[in-house]
Every structure is written in structure tokens, then in C-alpha cells.
Design an enzyme around this catalytic site. Structure first.
Site, PDB file in Angstrom:
ATOM      1  N   ASP A  63     -17.364  -5.657   7.900  1.00 49.28           N
ATOM      2  CA  ASP A  63     -16.536  -6.435   6.992  1.00 49.28           C
ATOM      3  C   ASP A  63     -17.145  -7.818   6.839  1.00 49.28           C
ATOM      4  OD1 ASP A  63     -14.474  -6.933   5.268  1.00 49.28           O
ATOM      5  OD2 ASP A  63     -12.950  -7.281   6.811  1.00 49.28           O
ATOM      6  N   GLU A  69     -19.658  -9.251   2.727  1.00 44.85           N
ATOM      7  CA  GLU A  69     -19.446  -7.829   3.008  1.00 44.85           C
ATOM      8  C   GLU A  69     -20.774  -7.096   3.144  1.00 44.85           C
ATOM      9  OE1 GLU A  69     -15.176  -7.494   0.638  1.00 44.85           O
ATOM     10  OE2 GLU A  69     -17.070  -7.170  -0.416  1.00 44.85           O
ATOM     11  N   ASP A 105     -14.120  -1.517   4.002  1.00 47.11           N
ATOM     12  CA  ASP A 105     -12.923  -1.640   3.178  1.00 47.11           C
ATOM     13  C   ASP A 105     -13.233  -2.288   1.833  1.00 47.11           C
ATOM     14  OD1 ASP A 105     -12.845  -4.498   3.532  1.00 47.11           O
ATOM     15  OD2 ASP A 105     -11.826  -4.203   5.440  1.00 47.11           O
ATOM     16  N   ASP A 120     -12.976  -6.914  10.892  1.00 48.36           N
ATOM     17  CA  ASP A 120     -12.326  -8.055  10.242  1.00 48.36           C
ATOM     18  C   ASP A 120     -12.102  -9.188  11.246  1.00 48.36           C
ATOM     19  OD1 ASP A 120     -10.674  -9.218   7.933  1.00 48.36           O
ATOM     20  OD2 ASP A 120      -9.193  -9.158   9.546  1.00 48.36           O
ATOM     21  N   HIS A 162     -34.003  21.333  -8.153  1.00 48.82           N
ATOM     22  CA  HIS A 162     -32.860  21.353  -9.067  1.00 48.82           C
ATOM     23  C   HIS A 162     -31.617  21.937  -8.394  1.00 48.82           C
ATOM     24  CE1 HIS A 162     -33.108  25.726  -9.483  1.00 48.82           C
ATOM     25  NE2 HIS A 162     -34.420  25.577  -9.526  1.00 48.82           N
ATOM     26  N   GLU A 185     -41.841  25.867 -12.967  1.00 55.30           N
ATOM     27  CA  GLU A 185     -41.865  26.832 -11.874  1.00 55.30           C
ATOM     28  C   GLU A 185     -42.925  27.907 -12.099  1.00 55.30           C
ATOM     29  OE1 GLU A 185     -41.785  27.687  -8.989  1.00 55.30           O
ATOM     30  OE2 GLU A 185     -39.719  28.162  -8.372  1.00 55.30           O
TER      31      GLU A 185
END
Length: 403
Positions: free
Chosen positions: A10, A51, A75, A125, A202, A282
């Protein structure tokens, strides 16, 4: 400790921009034990910069502990969406931070970002607020005490959200003839900047659902195939040097619909130019096209048995493995001339990817028969100007786990 960790991070700013700090916690994914804590003041900057700084500190700490797999819980919806590849990083102050974070993420074998409510991120935090308190009291000098750049300005060295010179040297090589996006050169003696190929198979097609030979037949992606393409695009956004000085990495694609559809999703996500490339097509399976393995073996028993062990044997009216290898080698040489020293994304099929990995490994034709590549899997190979090569990743499907 387990090699699987949870990173909680945080950051905050009292004023936005204002006095800022960050906090990060690394936990053992097996039992939740706290393995490391990181925190620091940032001087005056924005919430978003703080952050990102918290996340970067947590990733650094996890790597120092030897973690291989990480679940990064934040968060900040903005940071999670940007790091997952669903949102672009438009803010100039955040772009170098996102690039630094992607470099760190690329060092894990698996990394996943998850948004969590603030009440579930109290530890990180608290660390961020404690860092801001220490900074306000003068007990701790800010680690980056310069204000954020104004919108639209160039981010100066040492500015909030930008690594200091020593930090930059540790995370990326200086531009020039001897630069390299990996540590391989120091171990192998390879010289020069490699051309880095991000090899993406793919997504699922109707032929792969039924496990049928699918070569030149043009079939689209299934709904699952489209979801796989989106997941792969998010994974690619975490790869180091995906965006270089000359812009987003170009996305070269086989012209067949299943590859082209996957490539379009990737190009849109990363902002790279989509380039149809015939050489990535291919194998031509000839008369076996559309048959299952069992059907081909029953209809052509001797030929099919020979084909499985001899790369010089082609299917009826088709290509042998040797012929595919030779044409892919010519294509690779052209790519190394056209995109020398750059990172490029190649969206293609099983056999061309196996051929490129075989070249990078210096392996024999047995690799064609012994290497398995999943749908929408990612592999990475680097080719150096002096002829050296390195395989960095093979058949990574970590981005598909939630599908």
C-alpha cells in the site's frame, strides 16, 4: 519457507500530492507467516506513485527471499488493472514505475495480481502510515524527496516514481551495443544486445478441441480461445522490456485466423503494431489435415509411423519437420536483421515455436517429438549478434489458471 508468497502493499499521500509513504508485507502463502516488511517515506508525491512504490518494495523483498511464485494483493484498483494489462498506464509519472515493476514481475515463474478491500490490507496500510509519521517527525529522511512532475512533463532522474541512477543500473542495462535485457550474457559470454522473441501459441480452436491435425486449415478461436488470448495479453504486459524506447513491441502473427485473432487481442492490449507474417504459418499436414492422430495412423500406418521418428518424412502432400525447420530458420534470420536488439512478440503455432526453441537450444530434431506446448502458452528465446542464444521460458501457462 515456501517458494510461494503473498505480497501485500500500500501507499498513501497526505494531500495528494503531499507527504507520502509506502508499506509492504511478504507472507508465506502456505501458512500466512510474515516473512518480510518494507516501508519508507517518499517526500511529497501522489497516492498512485506511493502505491506503485509499495508494490515495488514488496516485489523486491519477495525476490530477495528467493520466492518463485507471488500473489500480489493491493487495494489500489488502478495499479491492479494496469499491472494485469487491462488498463493502459497513461500518467507519465507512473510509466517508469510500471516498467520497473514489470521487470521485477518477470523474474517470478508465476505472478498474479488481486484487488482486495482496504480492510484486508491493514498491515501494509499501517506500515505506510508509520513511514509518513516518521518522515513528518524528522526521524526518517524521505527516500525520494522530490515533488511529482507536472502532467505532460518529462520525469527527471531522481523524481518521485523514478529510480535513482544506482537503482536504474541494477534493474536495466544502459542502452548501447552491449546492453541486454537479461543476466544471461554475464554467464554465457554472449556479446551484444539480443533480439528477444516472446513466443505465444494461439488460443483454442475447434480443431484443438477435437485434437485434430490443424495446419493450414483456417479455423477461428473458440470462446475459450478468446479468453485465453486476453489472459495471455495480460501476462505479456508483465514481461520486461515489452515497451522499449522505440515504442511498444511489435506483434508479428501467422496469417491464420486462430493466430491472428490471438495477436489482435495482444496488440490492442500492449499498443504494439500488428504485423501479419507468412513465415509464422503452421506445418502443412497435407492429407492429414482435419484427421485425429488415430485416424491418420489407421489410414497411413507405415507412413505415419515413419513420420513420428524421421523429420525428413512428410505427410502426404505436406511438409516434413525438416522443411518446416528450414523455412523457420530463414524467417528467424530475417527477423534478426529487421528487429535486431529488440523485443518482439510472435503469435504462431506449435511447430514454428518448437523450431525456434530448437535453434536457441542447439538441440536435435528429437525436440519436435518430445516437447509439449499448451494452447496460449508462452515461451521466450533470445538470439545474440555473436551467434549465442538462450531459452528463458518454456510453455508458461500460469496466466491461464483462473480460466
Amino acid at each position: 519457507m515456501s517458494t510461494r508468497v503473498i505480497v501485500e502493499a500500500d501507499g498513501g499521500s497526505r494531500g495528494n500530492p503531499g507527504a507520502a509513504g509506502y508499506g509492504a508485507v511478504v507472507r508465506d502463502a502456505a501458512d500466512g507467516r510474515v516473512l518480510a516488511e518494507r516501508s519508507g517515506g517518499l517526500g511529497e508525491t501522489t497516492n498512485n506513485v506511493a502505491e506503485y512504490r509499495g508494490m515495488i518494495a514488496g516485489l523486491d523483498a519477495a525476490l530477495e527471499l528467493g520466492a518463485a511464485e507471488a500473489e500480489i494483493r493491493l487495494d489500489s484498483k488502478l495499479v491492479v488493472e494496469q499491472m494485469s494489462g487491462r488498463w493502459r498506464v497513461k500518467n507519465q509519472a507512473l510509466q517508469p514505475l510500471a516498467a520497473e515493476a514489470r521487470k521485477l514481475v518477470s523474474r517470478f515463474t508465476s505472478a498474479r495480481f488481486q484487488w482486495i478491500p482496504r480492510e484486508r490490507n491493514k498491515h501494509a496500510d499501517r506500515l505506510a502510515n508509520e513511514a509518513m509519521d516518521r518522515q513528518d517527525d524528522g526521524a526518517e529522511p524521505p527516500s525520494e524527496a522530490t515533488p511529482p512532475p507536472e502532467a505532460g512533463s518529462t520525469v527527471p532522474a531522481g523524481a518521485a516514481g523514478t529510480p535513482e541512477p544506482a537503482e536504474r543500473a541494477a534493474t536495466t542495462e544502459a542502452a548501447g551495443a552491449d546492453s541486454t535485457p537479461s543476466g544471461v550474457a554475464s554467464w554465457s559470454g554472449a556479446v551484444g544486445a539480443p533480439t528477444r522473441l516472446l513466443l505465444l501459441r494461439h488460443g483454442q480452436s475447434p480443431m484443438s478441441v477435437d485434437k485434430r491435425y490443424s495446419g493450414r486449415g483456417d479455423v477461428p478461436l473458440t470462446e475459450l480461445g478468446r479468453r485465453q488470448a486476453r489472459a495471455a495479453a495480460g501476462r505479456l504486459l508483465t514481461m520486461e522490456e515489452l515497451v522499449a524506447g522505440e515504442g511498444a513491441a511489435p506483434v508479428l502473427s501467422s496469417p491464420l485466423s486462430r493466430a491472428r485473432g490471438t495477436a489482435e487481442t495482444v496488440a490492442t492490449a500492449i499498443g504494439g503494431q500488428l504485423v501479419p507474417y507468412e513465415g509464422l504459418v503452421e506445418t502443412d499436414f497435407g492429407a492429414w489435415e482435419g484427421l485425429t492422430f488415430t485416424e491418420a495412423a489407421q489410414r497411413y500406418p507405415e507412413l505415419h509411423r515413419s513420420w513420428l521418428g524421421d523429420p525428413a518424412v512428410p505427410p502426404p502432400e505436406g511438409e516434413s519437420m525438416n522443411e518446416v525447420f528450414e523455412r523457420v530458420d530463414e524467417m528467424r534470420n530475417q527477423l534478426l536483421r529487421d528487429y535486431a536488439g529488440r523485443t518482439i512478440v510472435l503469435v504462431t503455432h506449435v511447430t514454428p515455436i518448437k523450431a525456434l526453441l530448437r535453434m536457441a537450444l542447439g538441440a536435435g530434431p528429437e525436440l519436435f517429438y518430445r516437447l509439449h506446448l499448451d494452447l496460449a502458452s508462452l515461451s521466450v528465446a533470445e538470439f545474440y549478434p555473436d551467434g549465442n542464444a538462450s531459452v528463458r521460458l518454456v510453455n508458461d501457462t500460469s496466466h491461464l489458471r483462473s480460466l
